[in-house]
Design a protein around this motif. Structure first.
Motif, short mmCIF file in Angstrom:
data_model
loop_
_atom_site.label_atom_id
_atom_site.label_comp_id
_atom_site.label_asym_id
_atom_site.label_seq_id
_atom_site.Cartn_x
_atom_site.Cartn_y
_atom_site.Cartn_z
N GLU A 276 0.56 9.64 -12.98
CA GLU A 276 1.86 9.04 -12.66
C GLU A 276 2.43 9.62 -11.36
N GLU A 277 2.35 10.96 -11.21
CA GLU A 277 2.90 11.60 -10.02
C GLU A 277 2.11 11.19 -8.77
N THR A 278 0.79 11.11 -8.90
CA THR A 278 -0.05 10.70 -7.77
C THR A 278 0.26 9.27 -7.35
N LEU A 279 0.37 8.37 -8.31
CA LEU A 279 0.65 6.97 -8.00
C LEU A 279 2.05 6.79 -7.41
N ARG A 280 3.01 7.53 -7.93
CA ARG A 280 4.38 7.42 -7.43
C ARG A 280 4.47 7.85 -5.96
N LYS A 281 3.85 8.99 -5.65
CA LYS A 281 3.89 9.48 -4.26
C LYS A 281 3.07 8.58 -3.34
N THR A 282 1.95 8.07 -3.83
CA THR A 282 1.11 7.17 -3.02
C THR A 282 1.88 5.90 -2.67
N LEU A 283 2.58 5.34 -3.65
CA LEU A 283 3.34 4.12 -3.41
C LEU A 283 4.43 4.35 -2.36
N GLY A 284 5.15 5.46 -2.48
CA GLY A 284 6.23 5.75 -1.53
C GLY A 284 5.73 5.88 -0.11
N ILE A 285 4.68 6.68 0.10
CA ILE A 285 4.13 6.90 1.44
C ILE A 285 3.53 5.62 2.00
N SER A 286 2.79 4.87 1.18
CA SER A 286 2.12 3.65 1.65
C SER A 286 3.14 2.59 2.08
N CYS A 287 4.20 2.42 1.31
CA CYS A 287 5.24 1.45 1.68
C CYS A 287 5.92 1.84 2.99
N MET A 288 6.14 3.14 3.18
CA MET A 288 6.74 3.60 4.42
C MET A 288 5.86 3.23 5.61
N PHE A 289 4.55 3.48 5.50
CA PHE A 289 3.62 3.14 6.58
C PHE A 289 3.62 1.63 6.85
N MET A 290 3.62 0.84 5.80
CA MET A 290 3.57 -0.61 5.97
C MET A 290 4.78 -1.14 6.74
N TRP A 291 5.96 -0.67 6.37
CA TRP A 291 7.17 -1.14 7.06
C TRP A 291 7.18 -0.70 8.52
N ILE A 292 6.75 0.53 8.78
CA ILE A 292 6.75 1.03 10.16
C ILE A 292 5.75 0.25 11.02
N ILE A 293 4.57 -0.03 10.49
CA ILE A 293 3.57 -0.77 11.26
C ILE A 293 4.06 -2.19 11.52
N LEU A 294 4.69 -2.82 10.53
CA LEU A 294 5.23 -4.16 10.70
C LEU A 294 6.28 -4.18 11.83
N ALA A 295 7.19 -3.21 11.82
CA ALA A 295 8.21 -3.13 12.87
C ALA A 295 7.57 -2.89 14.23
#
Length: 441
Positions: A276-295
């Motif tokens: 659960e902890e691994t998936l939660r942190k992975t989701l947070g970091i991955s979403c951050m990267f996606m939004w930054i690359i899109l911008a």
């Protein structure tokens, strides 16, 4: 209004918004979309939409969540702690040996996760308390952990180099190989510095006492070497298979994530809490990267439409009359200055539309430049007042380590990184030899 002035207004507006503390993707994306609508009316909205579709079609982007997952799985399951125990026992008899072992740990962690934040978390939670308990100088070891963790963005599988490869349209395999020798060179310089300094000032890094060494039998020492099997297995499954051409980039990241999970399961460390902890942190970091690359893609598309890259090239080469190397040095200095306020991803997406085409026009190798960019990011991570690693360390360090200690601790390591940067600039083959040898270039 001249296009050059519009480009300057866009860039200054974005920097102003970033200085107010707004989220990176929000500041970049807002300026890009607002400029597109003001310049081209309703049709300008197509630029942002096209950038979003381009992001969705980037198949290699799947590597990001998989590499992030792998790094957090290693951290949360305790596999990194086993590795540190091995370095601790084998390097402890030397003055500064535990600090040298910490650099070894960071190199191993870097070769398995590709992020500096994972190395920082492991170093601050596992290595730092042990080093302080054994009487190591708090300023030196704080610098050791910050410098060692920064290797995660240079040694493959570097997530930063994956992002650079996507934005610069360069082969990720070549970028990874280009980062190997500079990363090992920097780690070697760190180890040399620690060894020399602790030999001259033994009180900074006392060796394990004879009594402690006597408590560990040769058989126990040999058994501890098993801790190195997991990193080698994961590294081979991921990077080795990729370089041999057996797996693609995305497949290698999936294999690495699966291998890290398998090793956690074999060690009996995989449970509901860890997952659960691994998936939660992975989701947070991955979403951050996606939004930054899109911008970043949206911002770059508007800049291309303005012809800003050509204007900047003309400004440097014709108006200022600078040579290619002078322009390159100015670029690196600007990275260091921006790194005092921004993280590596933000720096890349801000300057990529400007610098990468210019570097190509100046005749420099874009794979080599990717390594220079990454080393400069490492330096920027540790440069006051707002270096990324400085505040990560402050958040994780025990109370006896003050912010002043953290600032002072990075000075010798920043100088070593600058030396490594100069060496790679003067001798490009440090970065280019391995990819040329492997790919026959």
């Amino acid at each position: 209004m001249e296009y050059e002035l519009i480009a300057l207004l866009m860039f200054s507006s974005m920097m102003l918004l970033l200085l107010t503390g707004k989220r990176v993707f929000g500041a970049i994306g807002f300026v890009a979309v607002a400029a597109a609508l003001l310049l081209w009316g309703d049709g300008g909205s197509e630029i942002a939409f096209s950038a979003a579709m381009k992001l969705m079609k980037w198949y290699p982007l799947l590597t990001l969540p998989l590499f992030v997952f792998m790094g957090y799985m290693l951290s949360e399951s305790g596999l990194a702690e086993d590795l540190y125990k091995m370095f601790h026992v084998w390097m402890g008899p030397l003055n500064g040996g535990l600090a040298i072992g910490t650099i070894g740990l960071m190199v191993a962690i870097s070769a398995m996760n590709g992020l500096s934040v994972a190395g920082m978390a492991i170093g601050a939670s596992i290595a730092l308390p042990e080093l302080l308990r054994r009487g190591y100088d708090k300023i030196m070891v704080t610098g050791v952990i910050q410098a060692g963790s920064s290797l995660g963005i240079l040694i493959p599988p570097s997530v930063v180099l994956v992002l650079y490869g996507m934005i610069a349209r360069q082969p990720v395999g070549q970028l990874w190989l280009a980062g190997v020798l500079p990363g090992l060179l920097m780690a070697g310089l760190f180890i040399l510095y620690i060894a020399v300094r602790c030999r001259l000032q033994p009180e900074l890094g006392p060796a394990l006492s004879e009594a402690e060494r006597g408590q560990i039998s040769r058989r126990e020492k040999l058994l501890l070497l098993k801790a190195g099997i997991a990193p080698l297995f994961i590294f081979f499954c991921m990077t080795g298979l990729f370089l041999m051409g057996i797996t693609s980039l995305v497949e290698s990241s999936a294999v690495g994530a699966a291998a890290a999970t398998l090793m956690a399961l074999v060690k009996g460390r995989l449970n509901r809490s860890v997952m659960e902890e691994t998936l939660r942190k992975t989701l947070g970091i991955s979403c951050m990267f996606m939004w930054i690359i899109l911008a970043a893609l949206c911002f770059g598309a508007v800049f291309d439409g303005l012809g800003a890259v050509k204007a900047i090239e003309a400004f440097f080469l014709e108006s200022l009359g600078l040579g290619p190397w002078q322009v390159l040095i100015l670029m690196q200095l600007s990275f260091i200055i921006m790194g005092m306020f921004l993280d590596d991803t933000a720096m890349l997406v801000i300057v990529a539309p400007l610098y990468i085409p210019l570097v190509g026009a100046l005749g420099f190798d874009l794979v080599w430049y990717g390594v220079l960019y990454t080393i400069t990011c490492q330096i920027a991570y540790m440069t006051p007042p707002f270096g990324y690693n400085l505040f990560l360390m402050r958040a994780m360090a025990p109370p006896e380590v003050s912010l002043r200690d953290i600032y002072v601790s990075v000075t010798p390591f920043v100088l070593i990184m600058l030396l490594a940067l100069v060496l790679v600039m003067v001798f490009p083959q440090i970065a280019l030899w391995l990819p040329q040898w492997h790919y026959g270039g």
